[in-house]
Design a protein around this motif. Structure first.
Motif, PDB file in Angstrom:
ATOM      1  N   VAL A   1      17.122  25.250  12.288  1.00  0.00           N
ATOM      2  CA  VAL A   1      18.514  25.361  11.716  1.00  0.00           C
ATOM      3  C   VAL A   1      18.380  24.600  10.340  1.00  0.00           C
ATOM      4  N   TYR A   2      19.532  24.956   9.603  1.00  0.00           N
ATOM      5  CA  TYR A   2      19.665  24.255   8.184  1.00  0.00           C
ATOM      6  C   TYR A   2      21.068  23.588   8.264  1.00  0.00           C
ATOM      7  N   GLU A   3      21.102  22.585   7.316  1.00  0.00           N
ATOM      8  CA  GLU A   3      22.483  22.179   7.190  1.00  0.00           C
ATOM      9  C   GLU A   3      23.266  22.901   6.062  1.00  0.00           C
TER      10      GLU A   3
ATOM     11  N   ASN B   1      21.967  29.753  13.003  1.00  0.00           N
ATOM     12  CA  ASN B   1      22.919  28.819  12.772  1.00  0.00           C
ATOM     13  C   ASN B   1      24.254  28.892  13.493  1.00  0.00           C
TER      14      ASN B   1
ATOM     15  N   GLU C   1      26.215  26.948  16.379  1.00  0.00           N
ATOM     16  CA  GLU C   1      27.668  26.189  15.895  1.00  0.00           C
ATOM     17  C   GLU C   1      28.567  26.666  17.173  1.00  0.00           C
TER      18      GLU C   1
ATOM     19  N   TYR D   1      28.578  20.326   5.353  1.00  0.00           N
ATOM     20  CA  TYR D   1      28.904  20.546   6.970  1.00  0.00           C
ATOM     21  C   TYR D   1      29.351  19.398   7.657  1.00  0.00           C
TER      22      TYR D   1
ATOM     23  N   LEU E   1      20.955  18.988  13.980  1.00  0.00           N
ATOM     24  CA  LEU E   1      20.667  18.471  12.567  1.00  0.00           C
ATOM     25  C   LEU E   1      20.480  17.118  12.656  1.00  0.00           C
TER      26      LEU E   1
ATOM     27  N   ASP F   1      18.312  33.262   9.874  1.00  0.00           N
ATOM     28  CA  ASP F   1      18.612  31.823   9.641  1.00  0.00           C
ATOM     29  C   ASP F   1      20.031  31.753   9.853  1.00  0.00           C
ATOM     30  N   GLU F   2      20.648  32.535   9.271  1.00  0.00           N
ATOM     31  CA  GLU F   2      22.268  32.519   9.460  1.00  0.00           C
ATOM     32  C   GLU F   2      22.888  32.850  10.638  1.00  0.00           C
TER      33      GLU F   2
ATOM     34  N   LEU G   1      24.736  22.742  16.899  1.00  0.00           N
ATOM     35  CA  LEU G   1      24.008  22.707  15.389  1.00  0.00           C
ATOM     36  C   LEU G   1      24.053  21.252  15.041  1.00  0.00           C
TER      37      LEU G   1
END
Length: 426
Positions: free
Chosen positions: A403-405, A50, A54, A409, A207, A46-47, A203
């Motif tokens: 993705v995750y926030e 992201n 980004e 961010y 989001l 996941d990282e 990213l």
């Protein structure tokens, strides 16, 4: 007479695969692949994803057909003309150009907002709702005055509410013909709209399309007068479909719905309508619950037999033959009539023809993405082994699993953005 399509379950063997020809979306996927291989090994998948997204600017996203300058709506266009235009071009939204803006205006002064087809529908239904203080009396096709507030949305006992007369009076009314797009600008979500600059990241875009519930995002260059691109949820799903076979995608896409916590919306929370209820009730529910689509289910079995979305109301506004053939337009009659209408025109591309596309909790994200992209639909229903409705999955739900926030961010990203208007209803 045409019939309502049967429920179709996603089958792995029936899904297509990425073309050998490298599309712009596939090349973008390869760019993510290169970045994926460069990430530090101690990062989680996941990282790593992201970090990859980004590192890519939104200017790299392939141009959408929605960004062409001929798909713009003038501010002095009537609602009736806007509906015809959006329906003809098969798009859900378009930027609205201020006809009074100077020729050298920047984009923020050139546009007054983005008009969405569902937004027009919601605005019309709100104006005709007897609970609305602005509910007007509008002239009907015979020149007389029809006080819609006396018999429209909340008076289900009146046959006029569900008959073709309602739609015939609405489409011939002065409200529908003479109201300009600029007159409903107070209901646009942003003023003029929330846009990304070309250097903003993927990213950020992903989001906004998922966690922040935006269906489309314009991309602009601060030094230019026009929109550079419009990125939609559907566009992102198509990009993902073109990435099948790439390591980063397969690592993420092989996960089942159960593994990623989908569906978010369970059967107990799904807003549905029965096949023998008036189709107007479906649009009324969508407006009140602020949702874009609703399943049509059998009265006895509760099994889904169709799907109606806010954009489907254009068939009632642009194709009078649909409601002229029915004294009372139930959801089932509506689905059948639209199918016949499209078959006569030789149009087999409309999403409403797909019927109910369903899956189970054991299907993978990759299978869902391929089906959503192939069928050009915005939602899938989750069913059990007997075909009973268990949940709902939207494009937004899938993108949200990509993705995750990170904490903090967005920072001051939303500072200076004009907030939602008080009467915003879309």
């Amino acid at each position: 007479m045409a019939s309502v399509p049967e429920i179709k379950i996603v089958r792995s063997e029936s899904l297509g695969h990425r073309s050998e020809v490298s599309s712009p979306e596939a090349k973008l996927g390869m760019r993510v692949e290169d970045l994926w291989d460069e990430q530090k090994p101690q990062l989680s998948p996941d990282e790593k994803l992201n970090a990859c997204f980004e590192s890519i600017p939104v200017s790299a996203f392939p141009l959408s057909s929605d960004s062409q300058e001929d798909i713009e709506i003038r501010s002095d266009t009537s609602l009736a003309e806007a509906v015809e235009t959006l329906s003809k071009l098969k798009v859900l939204s378009a930027p609205v150009v201020d006809v009074d803006a100077p020729e050298d205006a920047s984009w923020i002064d050139r546009y007054i907002g983005i008009v969405e087809f569902p937004g027009i529908v919601v605005w019309l239904l709100h104006q005709l709702d007897p609970t609305s203080p602005r509910s007007p009396a509008v002239a009907g096709s015979n020149g007389t005055s029809h006080d819609f507030s006396a018999h429209i949305l909340d008076n289900g006992d009146d046959p006029a509410v569900t008959s073709g007369n309602f739609f015939e009076v609405l489409t011939s009314s002065e409200l529908y013909k003479n109201t300009k797009v600029r007159d409903i600008s107070g209901t646009f979500r942003w003023a003029p709209f929330l846009a990304l600059q070309k250097e903003n990241s993927f990213l950020t875009m992903l989001l906004l399309l998922s966690k922040y519930k935006m269906k489309s995002i314009p991309v602009v260059d601060l030094g230019e007068a026009k929109i550079e691109n419009i990125i939609t949820q559907s566009g992102v799903i198509h990009m993902l479909a073109e990435c099948v076979g790439l390591h980063w995608f397969e690592d993420w896409g092989v996960k089942t719905l159960s593994e990623v916590g989908l569906p978010i919306m369970s059967k107990d929370h799904i807003i549905k309508i029965y096949e023998d209820e008036p189709v107007l009730q479906a649009f009324k529910l969508m407006r009140r619950k602020r949702i874009a689509g609703i399943p049509v289910v059998e009265r006895k079995s509760e099994k889904p037999v169709g799907n109606i979305s806010l954009r489907d109301v254009h068939f009632l506004l642009t194709a009078p033959e649909i409601y002229h053939d029915y004294r009372s337009i139930t959801t089932k009659n509506f689905l059948v009539a639209v199918r016949e209408h499209l078959e006569k025109r030789g149009d087999t591309s409309a999403p409403i023809l797909s019927g109910v596309i369903a899956c189970t909790k054991n299907h993978t994200l990759k299978e869902l993405i391929l089906m959503l992209d192939a069928e050009k639909i915005h939602r899938l229903y989750v069913v059990d082994d007997s075909g009973n409705l268990e949940g709902l999955i939207t494009l937004r739900d899938i993108i949200a699993r990509l993705v995750y926030e990170p904490p903090g961010y967005f920072g001051d990203f939303f500072d200076g953005v004009i907030p939602l208007p008080q009467n915003y209803r879309v």
